[in-house]
Design a protein around this motif. Structure first.
Motif, PDB file in Angstrom:
ATOM      1  N   LYS A   1      43.319 -20.839  -8.117  1.00  0.00           N
ATOM      2  CA  LYS A   1      44.461 -20.258  -8.816  1.00  0.00           C
ATOM      3  C   LYS A   1      44.580 -18.784  -8.464  1.00  0.00           C
ATOM      4  O   LYS A   1      43.579 -18.069  -8.447  1.00  0.00           O
ATOM      5  CB  LYS A   1      44.294 -20.423 -10.331  1.00  0.00           C
ATOM      6  CG  LYS A   1      44.411 -21.856 -10.808  1.00  0.00           C
ATOM      7  CD  LYS A   1      44.285 -21.941 -12.325  1.00  0.00           C
ATOM      8  CE  LYS A   1      44.415 -23.375 -12.804  1.00  0.00           C
ATOM      9  NZ  LYS A   1      44.251 -23.479 -14.280  1.00  0.00           N
ATOM     10  N   ARG A   2      45.772 -18.357  -8.170  1.00  0.00           N
ATOM     11  CA  ARG A   2      46.036 -16.949  -7.844  1.00  0.00           C
ATOM     12  C   ARG A   2      46.611 -16.265  -9.076  1.00  0.00           C
ATOM     13  O   ARG A   2      47.773 -16.462  -9.433  1.00  0.00           O
ATOM     14  CB  ARG A   2      47.009 -16.850  -6.668  1.00  0.00           C
ATOM     15  CG  ARG A   2      46.486 -17.461  -5.381  1.00  0.00           C
ATOM     16  CD  ARG A   2      45.330 -16.675  -4.811  1.00  0.00           C
ATOM     17  NE  ARG A   2      44.865 -17.229  -3.530  1.00  0.00           N
ATOM     18  CZ  ARG A   2      43.878 -16.725  -2.825  1.00  0.00           C
ATOM     19  NH1 ARG A   2      43.223 -15.663  -3.260  1.00  0.00           N
ATOM     20  NH2 ARG A   2      43.502 -17.279  -1.688  1.00  0.00           N
ATOM     21  N   GLU A   3      45.784 -15.503  -9.743  1.00  0.00           N
ATOM     22  CA  GLU A   3      46.219 -14.798 -10.946  1.00  0.00           C
ATOM     23  C   GLU A   3      46.726 -13.406 -10.577  1.00  0.00           C
ATOM     24  O   GLU A   3      46.371 -12.851  -9.545  1.00  0.00           O
ATOM     25  CB  GLU A   3      45.042 -14.671 -11.926  1.00  0.00           C
ATOM     26  CG  GLU A   3      44.309 -15.977 -12.205  1.00  0.00           C
ATOM     27  CD  GLU A   3      45.067 -16.914 -13.114  1.00  0.00           C
ATOM     28  OE1 GLU A   3      46.154 -16.528 -13.598  1.00  0.00           O
ATOM     29  OE2 GLU A   3      44.587 -18.042 -13.340  1.00  0.00           O
ATOM     30  N   SER A   4      47.536 -12.839 -11.448  1.00  0.00           N
ATOM     31  CA  SER A   4      47.994 -11.469 -11.226  1.00  0.00           C
ATOM     32  C   SER A   4      46.885 -10.492 -11.626  1.00  0.00           C
ATOM     33  O   SER A   4      46.040 -10.802 -12.468  1.00  0.00           O
ATOM     34  CB  SER A   4      49.251 -11.190 -12.054  1.00  0.00           C
ATOM     35  OG  SER A   4      48.991 -11.395 -13.428  1.00  0.00           O
ATOM     36  N   GLY A   5      46.891  -9.350 -10.994  1.00  0.00           N
ATOM     37  CA  GLY A   5      45.884  -8.348 -11.308  1.00  0.00           C
ATOM     38  C   GLY A   5      44.558  -8.621 -10.610  1.00  0.00           C
ATOM     39  O   GLY A   5      44.469  -9.441  -9.696  1.00  0.00           O
ATOM     40  N   THR A   6      43.531  -7.928 -11.048  1.00  0.00           N
ATOM     41  CA  THR A   6      42.201  -8.037 -10.447  1.00  0.00           C
ATOM     42  C   THR A   6      41.436  -9.199 -11.068  1.00  0.00           C
ATOM     43  O   THR A   6      41.272  -9.255 -12.294  1.00  0.00           O
ATOM     44  CB  THR A   6      41.407  -6.732 -10.650  1.00  0.00           C
ATOM     45  OG1 THR A   6      42.118  -5.657 -10.020  1.00  0.00           O
ATOM     46  CG2 THR A   6      40.023  -6.845 -10.036  1.00  0.00           C
TER      47      THR A   6
END
Length: 239
Positions: A64-69
């Motif tokens: 999963k590509r989450e926003s932020g770090t």
């Protein structure tokens, strides 16, 4: 006090032989699990190569590509369907390899392991392979130490946290390591100059290097790998 050799590495996905040789040469090995996951594309933490008819073929975990770090130990899987796909790829490419039947169930159980995040999944695989290779290195996670510094200073702080005084860096580390910082911290800097050894690979006329350790497990078995590591270590000591 004698030397305490520390190896540090991100928890890679089904890593290559050189990763385990670095662990083999370390007294303590730290999984760098609380560092940022690469934001785009695949990296060694979720992709590795196997041998497919004499050519390297990627196996990839969809994440999963989450926003932020997002750190490696916070990275989640899209789903679990990739496990069945990877097992199918190994079955198709290694079913007739010499040590496949002997090690199939062990490897497939590791692939089917349930974990909450990418770091824990990879660490379980690596830890169990290390046990099979009789590697008695102490294994710890960087997240256990809550160290917030960056780059070389972070590595130095981790080494000190486990009472180490020798850092075993990767072979290409001399291009980016700040050697003076280690000297100032009274830490000896060494390099893991692993020399990939060739072995007979199923369905290959020329040796394909840099593949997941699974390729060696299915082709020469755990005892074969242990023998090669012992020979490599002896060569290191002679040089």
């Amino acid at each position: 006090m004698g030397n305490v050799v520390v190896g540090i590495h991100q928890p890679n996905f089904m890593p290559w032989l050189g990763y385990f040789y670095k662990m083999f040469k370390s007294d303590i090995f730290i999984f760098l699990d609380d560092v940022q996951m690469q934001k785009t594309g695949a990296s060694y933490t979720n992709r590795v190569s196997i041998n497919a008819n004499g050519k390297a073929q990627f196996l990839t975990i969809p994440i999963k590509r989450e926003s932020g770090t997002v750190n490696i130990n916070e990275t989640k899987f899209v789903d679990n369907r990739w496990k069945k796909k990877i097992i199918g790829s190994l079955q198709n490419n290694y079913a007739k390899a010499k040590y496949f039947k002997e090690n199939r169930d062990f490897i497939f159980d590791l692939i089917n392991f349930e974990a909450d995040n990418l770091a824990d999944y990879n660490i379980n695989f690596i830890t169990n392979i290390a046990k099979k290779l009789n590697i008695d290195t102490k294994l710890v996670k960087s997240s256990n130490y809550n160290i917030k510094t960056n780059s070389t200073q972070r590595l130095i702080d981790l080494i000190k946290a486990v009472d180490g005084n020798v850092y075993l860096s990767g072979g290409g580390g001399d291009k980016y390591q700040d050697q003076q910082m280690y000297e100032d911290s009274e830490i000896e800097l060494r390099y893991n100059n692993f020399k990939p050894f060739a072995y007979e690979q199923f369905r290959s006329t020329e040796f394909v290097a840099g593949l997941s350790i699974m390729d060696a497990v299915f082709n020469i078995g755990f005892d074969g790998i242990k023998g090669e590591f012992d020979n490599e270590k002896k060569d290191d000591m002679d040089n």
